[in-house]
Design a protein around this motif. Structure first.
Motif, mmCIF file in Angstrom:
data_model
loop_
_atom_site.group_PDB
_atom_site.id
_atom_site.type_symbol
_atom_site.label_atom_id
_atom_site.label_comp_id
_atom_site.label_asym_id
_atom_site.label_seq_id
_atom_site.Cartn_x
_atom_site.Cartn_y
_atom_site.Cartn_z
ATOM 1 N N MET A 608 -36.574 1.051 30.556
ATOM 2 C CA MET A 608 -35.971 -0.065 31.244
ATOM 3 C C MET A 608 -34.490 0.022 31.202
ATOM 4 N N LYS A 609 -33.769 -0.436 32.069
ATOM 5 C CA LYS A 609 -32.369 -0.437 31.899
ATOM 6 C C LYS A 609 -31.848 -2.120 31.901
ATOM 7 N N LYS A 610 -30.652 -2.256 31.467
ATOM 8 C CA LYS A 610 -30.143 -3.388 31.027
ATOM 9 C C LYS A 610 -29.746 -4.089 32.454
ATOM 10 N N LEU A 611 -30.527 -5.175 32.975
ATOM 11 C CA LEU A 611 -30.238 -5.634 34.251
ATOM 12 C C LEU A 611 -29.500 -7.196 34.141
ATOM 13 N N SER A 612 -29.642 -7.800 33.153
ATOM 14 C CA SER A 612 -29.004 -9.016 33.034
ATOM 15 C C SER A 612 -27.447 -9.102 33.350
ATOM 16 N N THR A 638 -28.237 -13.548 40.805
ATOM 17 C CA THR A 638 -27.766 -12.854 39.654
ATOM 18 C C THR A 638 -29.041 -12.924 38.845
ATOM 19 N N VAL A 639 -29.232 -11.689 38.103
ATOM 20 C CA VAL A 639 -30.274 -11.603 37.072
ATOM 21 C C VAL A 639 -29.975 -12.378 35.865
ATOM 22 N N GLN A 641 -32.326 -13.413 33.128
ATOM 23 C CA GLN A 641 -33.160 -12.954 31.822
ATOM 24 C C GLN A 641 -34.201 -11.516 32.965
ATOM 25 N N GLN A 642 -34.557 -10.816 31.843
ATOM 26 C CA GLN A 642 -35.478 -9.647 32.391
ATOM 27 C C GLN A 642 -36.743 -9.493 31.523
ATOM 28 N N SER A 643 -37.789 -9.025 31.875
ATOM 29 C CA SER A 643 -38.732 -8.630 31.036
ATOM 30 C C SER A 643 -39.647 -7.456 31.827
ATOM 31 N N PRO A 644 -39.801 -6.556 30.969
ATOM 32 C CA PRO A 644 -39.517 -6.126 29.949
ATOM 33 C C PRO A 644 -37.979 -6.050 29.513
ATOM 34 N N VAL A 645 -37.673 -6.170 28.157
ATOM 35 C CA VAL A 645 -36.081 -5.987 28.065
ATOM 36 C C VAL A 645 -35.401 -4.264 27.972
ATOM 37 N N SER A 646 -34.598 -4.054 28.102
ATOM 38 C CA SER A 646 -34.001 -2.877 28.182
ATOM 39 C C SER A 646 -34.048 -2.080 26.929
ATOM 40 N N GLY A 647 -34.484 -0.663 27.294
ATOM 41 C CA GLY A 647 -34.911 0.123 26.180
ATOM 42 C C GLY A 647 -36.445 0.371 26.243
ATOM 43 N N THR A 648 -37.125 -0.413 27.029
ATOM 44 C CA THR A 648 -38.741 -0.457 26.733
ATOM 45 C C THR A 648 -39.144 0.869 27.699
ATOM 46 N N GLN A 649 -40.245 1.483 27.115
ATOM 47 C CA GLN A 649 -40.690 2.692 28.058
ATOM 48 C C GLN A 649 -41.632 2.111 28.983
#
Length: 718
Positions: A608-612, A638-639, A641-649
């Motif tokens: 998961m990438k940072k999209l916020s 514009t985003v 918040q996101q779920s899952p957060v960045s870094g999640t597989q």
């Protein structure tokens, strides 16, 4: 006769004489006043002062404009460098209603078409068109605002509203703090706000790390000073005095966003199920003392403000609250007697009850288990057995070990407001019950610090949540290294304690069989502590603090997970197995992250990438390339918040929730799993009632409806 004529003549001349005298007097006074003014003006001209005020400085100040250059508050990052708290600017919308509000050319600057304004604002604010129109119809008001619905608007929303060129609609800008992950270690991260009762808009930390490290994060404002004329132009030959702002330093934490977000989801689920007065959960790396995830309930969403209404919303339970821990304390009393060389595992004692100092102590199984060896006292969690063991060890020796484990002192973990704890040790009864966790008050962080010694071969590590601070001006990095604070017991002792903790899970008579994880080597201790009241301990099936601590892999622990639940209102049993729904999936997830991925080679994965902060269009493009399903929640572009957060597989085709600026809208949840619905609930802060099993079939709030229009959203699974 002549006498009287002369007298009349003199009387005729007297008024003229009087006028001459009066005129002369006035002229003299004018002369005196004139010279006084001349003297005064001469004094002022020569000395340049009046009433001790420097006129030159006053004149210069009249034409001088001072501007404050705001320093940027430092950003708080997680262990992977993802922003958890960062500066932003939000906007509040208001409408002018007074028909006298016109410009010099008599152009109308007030709201002229209330229906049009209400319709357009309802598309961007979480407020119905009818309520907005009612607000706009307020009588005898110069202007109106729209409550919380009209505050904290993003720049994108502001620009969309402005693009409609609505007469009478205006905005105010306010520095704000962005918390893109919503409920995310909220009490530990804390909150920064602008002062609400002054014109000072500088953000100030009011709780958590934001408060404890406010000086480091705040930086120092700069200034700009310019001499200008009445039209605002800089005066010729004048110099601009400029002092640059010093931005605040950035703080990096030890929190792992993947584990933290998952823990928050599990905690929310358990909170809904049991409705406890409070809950805590902390996951630590015992080798370093680093906190990987930490959460509590009640909690709040720092981005939306949801949850601030609860009684304990401002208390960090992990550090500020002390409590009697109950039987998990037996981990330390067992370690102490083993380390002292006085532990008799094969000797027998009579379980059930024992009287000490006139006080009778019972086992949780009040009839006991007959005569049993001391080796079973720990896995069975026998209070009577540990009263005997404390007596064998000796009161003074036991108190000395409590201090060796660093109880009764704050841990200084980096979180503000830590309590020190206390112990009742006056009578023999008081001394004995501390061996099974009553009569002693601790904090969660003190327990985590003590557990690290057991999981780390006797080396006790200070709990650590801050890994480094980076100075924004110089780039200098201050790294906080893991810190060993004590070595209360030997490595040999810890191996024996962990072996006993394995028995809690693996023996048929162990109290923690519910915490067994297939294929994993788990060591556990459960606890059920009574709660002290004004007239002794409280009674009733729910007046307990249930707890569990687990270490895995037991042979060489990489993780310590400690969970507590206080006074659950919806409870079926009085044992500590109620926490297994948090413990098992959380520990499983942590162990999976620490190992090489076990995902089948037939399944593709994505990180998961940072999209916020990205536009919705770009975020969807990124997710499409990764074969993930983007789910937009909100009317913005514009985003936030996101779920899952960045870094999640993630596995391919997994749903990614994108909360945008603007009004929150309900997605079509048909076919969603319960875990996806719980993520939606956490992300939006809305209350969901989920019934049935399987996958989502129906929803009470139609897709694309404003979520603000429903207090509770019911989703039926089938």
């Amino acid at each position: 006769m002549k006498f009287f004529q002369k007298e009349r003549l003199l009387n005729k001349e007297n008024p003229r004489v009087s006028r001459r005298y009066l005129g002369a007097t006035f002229f003299g006074i004018i002369i005196v006043v004139f010279f006084i003014f001349i003297g005064r003006f001469s004094y002022i001209a020569i000395h340049g002062q009046i009433n001790n005020n420097n006129l030159s400085q006053k004149t210069a100040a009249l034409y001088r404009k001072d501007t404050v250059i705001k320093a940027k508050r430092g950003t708080i990052y997680d262990a992977s460098g993802n922003a958890i708290a960062e500066d932003t600017t939000t906007y509040s919308v208001y409408a002018v209603l007074d028909k006298k509000y016109v410009n010099a050319k008599h152009k109308k600057l007030y709201v002229t078409d209330k229906q049009k304004v209400a319709k357009l604002l309802s598309a961007y604010l979480p407020m119905s068109q009818a309520k907005i129109l009612k607000t706009l119809q307020t009588k005898n008001a110069f202007q109106v605002e729209f409550g919380t619905a009209g505050k904290n608007l993003s720049l994108a929303i502001k620009q969309k509203i402005e693009a409609a060129h609505l007469s009478g609609v205006y905005f105010t800008a306010t520095p704000a703090r962005l918390y893109p992950n919503g409920i995310f270690a909220s009490h530990q991260i804390g909150l920064a706000q602008a002062a609400s009762n002054s014109t000072d808009t500088t953000l100030k930390g009011v709780m958590g790390i934001e408060q404890g490290y406010n000086t480091i994060l705040s930086g120092k404002n700069g200034s700009k000073q310019v001499d200008q004329d009445s039209y605002g132009y800089q005066l010729p030959d004048s110099k601009t005095k400029y002092k640059a702002a010093k931005n605040g330093s950035d703080i990096y934490l030890t929190l792992d966003s993947r584990l933290q977000s998952y823990l928050e989801t599990l905690m929310t689920k358990e909170q809904k199920k049991f409705n406890p007065k409070s809950m805590t959960a902390v996951l630590m790396n015992p080798k370093t003392g680093q906190i990987l995830a930490a959460s509590q309930r009640p909690t709040f969403n720092p981005q939306t403000g949801a949850g601030f209404g609860s009684a304990n919303a401002w208390r960090d339970i992990l550090t500020e609250d002390s409590y009697e821990p109950g039987s998990v304390m037996k981990v330390f009393s067992l370690a102490s007697i083993i380390n002292a060389g006085k532990y008799p595992p094969n000797a027998y004692y009579q379980s059930g009850k024992i009287t000490v100092g006139g006080v009778t102590v019972h086992d949780w199984n009040t009839t006991g288990w007959g005569s049993i060896p001391y080796s079973q006292a720990f896995p069975r969690s026998s209070n009577v057995g540990f009263v005997h063991l404390e007596q064998i060890l000796g009161h003074k020796k036991w108190l000395a070990y409590l201090k060796k484990f660093k109880f009764l002192k704050a841990t200084h973990s980096g979180l503000p407001g830590e309590a020190s704890g206390s112990v009742q040790f006056g009578s023999a009864a008081d001394q004995s019950i501390t061996a099974f966790g009553q009569g002693i008050n601790v904090t969660v962080m003190q327990m985590m610090q003590g557990f690290s010694a057991i999981a780390n071969g006797g080396k006790e590590m200070k709990p650590q949540i801050i890994s480094k601070v980076v100075n924004s001006q110089t780039g200098k990095t201050t790294t906080y290294q893991p810190q060993q604070v004590a070595k209360p017991v030997t490595k040999k002792t810890t191996k024996k304690v962990i072996s006993a903790m394995r028995d809690v899970v693996n023996k048929k008579y162990g109290t923690g069989t519910a915490y067994k994880i297939k294929g994993q080597d788990i060591a556990v201790k459960t606890g059920t502590a009574q709660i002290s009241g004004s007239n002794g301990y409280l009674t009733g099936s729910n007046n307990y603090i249930f707890s569990v601590v687990g270490m895995a892999p037991a042979s060489n622990p990489k993780y310590v997970l400690y969970i507590t639940m206080k006074q659950p209102q919806n409870i079926q049993s009085t044992d500590a197995t109620n926490l297994s729904d948090i413990f098992k999936p959380m520990m499983t997830r942590a162990l999976a992250y620490s190992n090489v991925t076990t995902t089948s080679s037939t399944e593709s994965t994505a990180t998961m990438k940072k999209l916020s902060g990205e536009s919705v269009t770009k975020a969807k493009q990124v997710l499409d390339k990764q074969k993930l399903k983007p789910i937009q929640i909100g009317t913005g572009n514009t985003v936030v918040q996101q779920s899952p957060v960045s870094g999640t597989q993630l596995l391919s085709n997994q749903r990614v929730l994108l909360l945008t600026n603007g009004a929150m809208t309900m997605p079509d949840v048909s076919g969603w799993s319960k875990s996806d619905l719980l993520r939606l609930e956490q992300l939006t802060g809305k209350t969901f009632k989920i019934t049935g099993t399987g996958y989502a079939k129906t929803q009470s709030l139609p897709a694309n409806s404003l979520m603000n229009s429903a207090k509770t959203i019911t989703v039926t699974l089938e």
